[in-house]
Design a protein around this motif. Structure first.
Motif, mmCIF file in Angstrom:
data_model
loop_
_atom_site.group_PDB
_atom_site.id
_atom_site.type_symbol
_atom_site.label_atom_id
_atom_site.label_comp_id
_atom_site.label_asym_id
_atom_site.label_seq_id
_atom_site.Cartn_x
_atom_site.Cartn_y
_atom_site.Cartn_z
ATOM 1 N N GLU A 52 32.653 48.725 50.134
ATOM 2 C CA GLU A 52 32.254 47.549 50.897
ATOM 3 C C GLU A 52 31.383 46.664 50.005
ATOM 4 O O GLU A 52 30.441 47.151 49.364
ATOM 5 C CB GLU A 52 31.488 47.945 52.150
ATOM 6 C CG GLU A 52 32.346 48.737 53.137
ATOM 7 C CD GLU A 52 31.567 49.183 54.355
ATOM 8 O OE1 GLU A 52 32.186 49.393 55.412
ATOM 9 O OE2 GLU A 52 30.331 49.314 54.248
ATOM 10 N N ALA A 53 31.713 45.376 49.976
ATOM 11 C CA ALA A 53 31.001 44.419 49.133
ATOM 12 C C ALA A 53 30.604 43.218 49.980
ATOM 13 O O ALA A 53 31.451 42.605 50.652
ATOM 14 C CB ALA A 53 31.867 43.970 47.958
ATOM 15 N N VAL A 54 29.324 42.875 49.972
ATOM 16 C CA VAL A 54 28.808 41.717 50.696
ATOM 17 C C VAL A 54 28.940 40.494 49.805
ATOM 18 O O VAL A 54 28.552 40.525 48.628
ATOM 19 C CB VAL A 54 27.346 41.939 51.125
ATOM 20 C CG1 VAL A 54 26.759 40.670 51.728
ATOM 21 C CG2 VAL A 54 27.254 43.086 52.110
ATOM 22 N N GLY A 55 29.488 39.407 50.364
ATOM 23 C CA GLY A 55 29.680 38.170 49.614
ATOM 24 C C GLY A 55 30.790 37.350 50.238
ATOM 25 O O GLY A 55 31.220 37.603 51.380
ATOM 26 N N ASP A 56 31.266 36.362 49.500
ATOM 27 C CA ASP A 56 32.365 35.514 49.952
ATOM 28 C C ASP A 56 33.661 36.298 49.828
ATOM 29 O O ASP A 56 34.156 36.538 48.717
ATOM 30 C CB ASP A 56 32.414 34.233 49.119
ATOM 31 C CG ASP A 56 33.375 33.207 49.700
ATOM 32 O OD1 ASP A 56 34.241 33.585 50.507
ATOM 33 O OD2 ASP A 56 33.270 32.022 49.340
ATOM 34 N N ALA A 57 34.229 36.708 50.969
ATOM 35 C CA ALA A 57 35.402 37.581 50.949
ATOM 36 C C ALA A 57 36.607 36.895 50.317
ATOM 37 O O ALA A 57 37.353 37.508 49.540
ATOM 38 C CB ALA A 57 35.727 38.037 52.364
ATOM 39 N N VAL A 58 36.820 35.615 50.634
ATOM 40 C CA VAL A 58 37.988 34.916 50.102
ATOM 41 C C VAL A 58 37.884 34.770 48.588
ATOM 42 O O VAL A 58 38.842 35.025 47.844
ATOM 43 C CB VAL A 58 38.121 33.540 50.775
ATOM 44 C CG1 VAL A 58 39.309 32.773 50.182
ATOM 45 C CG2 VAL A 58 38.295 33.698 52.283
ATOM 46 N N GLU A 59 36.712 34.369 48.109
ATOM 47 C CA GLU A 59 36.538 34.203 46.665
ATOM 48 C C GLU A 59 36.647 35.535 45.934
ATOM 49 O O GLU A 59 37.288 35.618 44.865
ATOM 50 C CB GLU A 59 35.179 33.563 46.385
ATOM 51 C CG GLU A 59 34.918 33.319 44.907
ATOM 52 C CD GLU A 59 33.574 32.661 44.667
ATOM 53 O OE1 GLU A 59 33.219 32.475 43.492
ATOM 54 O OE2 GLU A 59 32.891 32.347 45.665
ATOM 55 N N MET A 60 36.048 36.601 46.492
ATOM 56 C CA MET A 60 36.128 37.907 45.842
ATOM 57 C C MET A 60 37.557 38.411 45.790
ATOM 58 O O MET A 60 37.990 38.980 44.780
ATOM 59 C CB MET A 60 35.222 38.914 46.577
ATOM 60 C CG MET A 60 33.746 38.718 46.330
ATOM 61 S SD MET A 60 32.742 40.101 46.954
ATOM 62 C CE MET A 60 33.071 39.981 48.713
ATOM 63 N N GLN A 61 38.303 38.230 46.887
ATOM 64 C CA GLN A 61 39.688 38.695 46.904
ATOM 65 C C GLN A 61 40.535 37.929 45.898
ATOM 66 O O GLN A 61 41.388 38.512 45.212
ATOM 67 C CB GLN A 61 40.261 38.544 48.321
ATOM 68 C CG GLN A 61 41.588 39.234 48.531
ATOM 69 C CD GLN A 61 41.962 39.291 49.997
ATOM 70 O OE1 GLN A 61 41.219 38.807 50.852
ATOM 71 N NE2 GLN A 61 43.107 39.876 50.298
ATOM 72 N N THR A 62 40.285 36.618 45.766
ATOM 73 C CA THR A 62 41.048 35.817 44.812
ATOM 74 C C THR A 62 40.731 36.204 43.374
ATOM 75 O O THR A 62 41.627 36.407 42.549
ATOM 76 C CB THR A 62 40.749 34.331 45.036
ATOM 77 O OG1 THR A 62 41.069 33.984 46.391
ATOM 78 C CG2 THR A 62 41.572 33.476 44.089
ATOM 79 N N GLU A 63 39.427 36.315 43.071
ATOM 80 C CA GLU A 63 39.033 36.671 41.711
ATOM 81 C C GLU A 63 39.462 38.091 41.350
ATOM 82 O O GLU A 63 39.819 38.379 40.204
ATOM 83 C CB GLU A 63 37.516 36.527 41.559
ATOM 84 C CG GLU A 63 37.009 35.108 41.691
ATOM 85 C CD GLU A 63 37.542 34.210 40.588
ATOM 86 O OE1 GLU A 63 37.787 34.718 39.480
ATOM 87 O OE2 GLU A 63 37.727 33.001 40.845
ATOM 88 N N LEU A 64 39.434 38.977 42.355
ATOM 89 C CA LEU A 64 39.844 40.360 42.093
ATOM 90 C C LEU A 64 41.327 40.436 41.768
ATOM 91 O O LEU A 64 41.750 41.238 40.920
ATOM 92 C CB LEU A 64 39.515 41.229 43.312
ATOM 93 C CG LEU A 64 39.521 42.752 43.100
ATOM 94 C CD1 LEU A 64 38.417 43.153 42.143
ATOM 95 C CD2 LEU A 64 39.330 43.467 44.438
ATOM 96 N N ALA A 65 42.139 39.615 42.440
ATOM 97 C CA ALA A 65 43.584 39.626 42.170
ATOM 98 C C ALA A 65 43.897 39.032 40.803
ATOM 99 O O ALA A 65 44.867 39.443 40.154
ATOM 100 C CB ALA A 65 44.306 38.835 43.259
ATOM 101 N N ARG A 66 43.087 38.105 40.323
ATOM 102 C CA ARG A 66 43.337 37.499 39.016
ATOM 103 C C ARG A 66 42.900 38.401 37.866
ATOM 104 O O ARG A 66 43.459 38.323 36.774
ATOM 105 C CB ARG A 66 42.590 36.164 38.918
ATOM 106 C CG ARG A 66 43.113 35.087 39.861
ATOM 107 C CD ARG A 66 42.260 33.842 39.735
ATOM 108 N NE ARG A 66 42.747 32.771 40.610
ATOM 109 C CZ ARG A 66 42.130 31.598 40.759
ATOM 110 N NH1 ARG A 66 41.012 31.339 40.071
ATOM 111 N NH2 ARG A 66 42.638 30.690 41.565
ATOM 112 N N ALA A 67 41.901 39.221 38.105
ATOM 113 C CA ALA A 67 41.324 40.031 37.032
ATOM 114 C C ALA A 67 42.145 41.293 36.801
ATOM 115 O O ALA A 67 43.122 41.592 37.504
ATOM 116 C CB ALA A 67 39.874 40.385 37.360
ATOM 117 N N SER A 68 41.720 42.067 35.813
ATOM 118 C CA SER A 68 42.408 43.320 35.493
ATOM 119 C C SER A 68 42.252 44.352 36.594
ATOM 120 O O SER A 68 43.084 45.258 36.725
ATOM 121 C CB SER A 68 41.856 43.880 34.178
ATOM 122 O OG SER A 68 40.459 44.120 34.273
ATOM 123 N N ALA A 69 41.194 44.220 37.417
ATOM 124 C CA ALA A 69 41.024 45.168 38.522
ATOM 125 C C ALA A 69 42.160 45.058 39.523
ATOM 126 O O ALA A 69 42.627 46.066 40.063
ATOM 127 C CB ALA A 69 39.681 44.931 39.207
#
Length: 314
Positions: free
Chosen positions: A224-241
């Motif tokens: 669970e991560a607190v923050g902007d869910a939309v931005e985190m999901q977008t950045e996570l999909a772009r990164a190696s993770a």
């Protein structure tokens, strides 16, 4: 079978090792049993008395009780093992009670420290108070509540539950990649199965278990991560993770579920243990012994005056 005349064949002699099987097929009943059956049929067999019947029943009961007692004795642990287990259980309960008492003391002291800070700062120290709260959130000391992203990783189902295939299970490196990806995506606070992550938290494996801050966790792993869910999901999909998660799902069948949450409640870690380090003082260089000649090597300059390889070129 007799040999055919004029064919020149010799009679087939049976193997001596087959004699026992031949006798079993010919006479399946032992001669002693056959004689007893014949005597019983002729009426010459002695009649079974009441005493013999009672003795036979008593013998059967005794054998049954003996077998039951032996079975119970084998299934139950010995007295020494039982005492050791009881002692270990008592020690575990005592240590758990001590740990709970210490945790209560820590909580009380933390509240007392917060009260003293409030009294010291007063009404004029609001800016300092806000800075302390912000630092406490970043350090993971205080619990946080807010919108965020929830990611659940589940081990892949195995066809053979007795066979342990680590490639089908969520490993420590998978959680490390996900957590680092969330930090890079702008997460303000992260917890794994209720364990708050800080700068001092380590995610590693010990045998089959995954340890998060020395706490053993098991599947499913809820990040669970607190923050902007939309931005985190977008950045996570772009990164190696994001690529790593796609590989886990496609190649190894590991369950990956990601969802936005309107409210997440992440616990705090309490007080943080601070560590300090200092530069060690160099050891004093021993003085050369009196009377040493010019050709004698200087012990203090052997390691420092040599070349990069630590050996003299000559």
């Amino acid at each position: 079978m007799t040999p055919r005349h004029g064919s020149g064949e010799t009679p087939r002699i049976p193997d001596a090792s087959m004699t026992l099987l031949t006798e079993v097929y010919r006479r399946p009943l032992d001669p002693g049993y056959a004689d007893a059956a014949a005597r019983r049929a002729a009426g010459s067999e002695p009649r079974r008395t009441r005493r013999s019947t009672v003795g036979l029943v008593a013998l059967a009961i005794g054998l049954g009780l003996g077998a039951t007692a032996a079975t119970l004795a084998l299934r139950q642990p010995t007295s020494s093992a039982q005492e050791a287990r009881q002692l270990l259980q008592t020690q575990i309960e005592q240590r758990s009670a001590d740990a709970d008492a210490i945790q209560d003391d820590i909580t009380a002291m933390t509240d007392e420290i917060a009260t003293l800070q409030e009294e010291l700062l007063g009404d004029e120290g609001q800016s300092v108070r806000d800075q302390i709260e912000a630092d406490a959130v970043q350090a993971g000391v205080m619990p946080v509540t807010g919108r965020g992203l929830r990611l659940v990783l589940t081990d892949s189902p195995s066809d053979d539950p007795d066979e342990l295939d680590m490639s089908l299970r969520v490993q420590d490196v998978d959680l490390q990649v996900v957590v680092n990806g969330l930090w890079a995506a702008g997460a303000e606070a992260i917890a794994v199965n209720g364990q708050r992550l800080t700068a001092m938290t380590a995610i590693r494996s010990a045998g089959d278990a995954v340890l998060v801050d020395l706490v053993a966790l098991s599947s499913p792993y809820t990040v669970e991560a607190v923050g902007d869910a939309v931005e985190m999901q977008t950045e996570l999909a772009r990164a190696s993770a994001g690529q790593h998660l796609a590989t886990l799902r496609t190649n190894w069948g590991i369950g990956v579920q990601m969802s936005s949450q309107s409210e997440l409640q992440l616990p705090g870690t309490g007080l943080v243990t601070l560590y300090s380090a200092q530069v060690p003082t160099p050891a004093p260089v021993p003085a050369p012994e009196p009377g040493a000649g010019e050709g004698a090597p200087d012990e203090a300059g052997v390691a420092g005056s040599a070349g990069p390889t630590g050996r003299d070129d000559t």
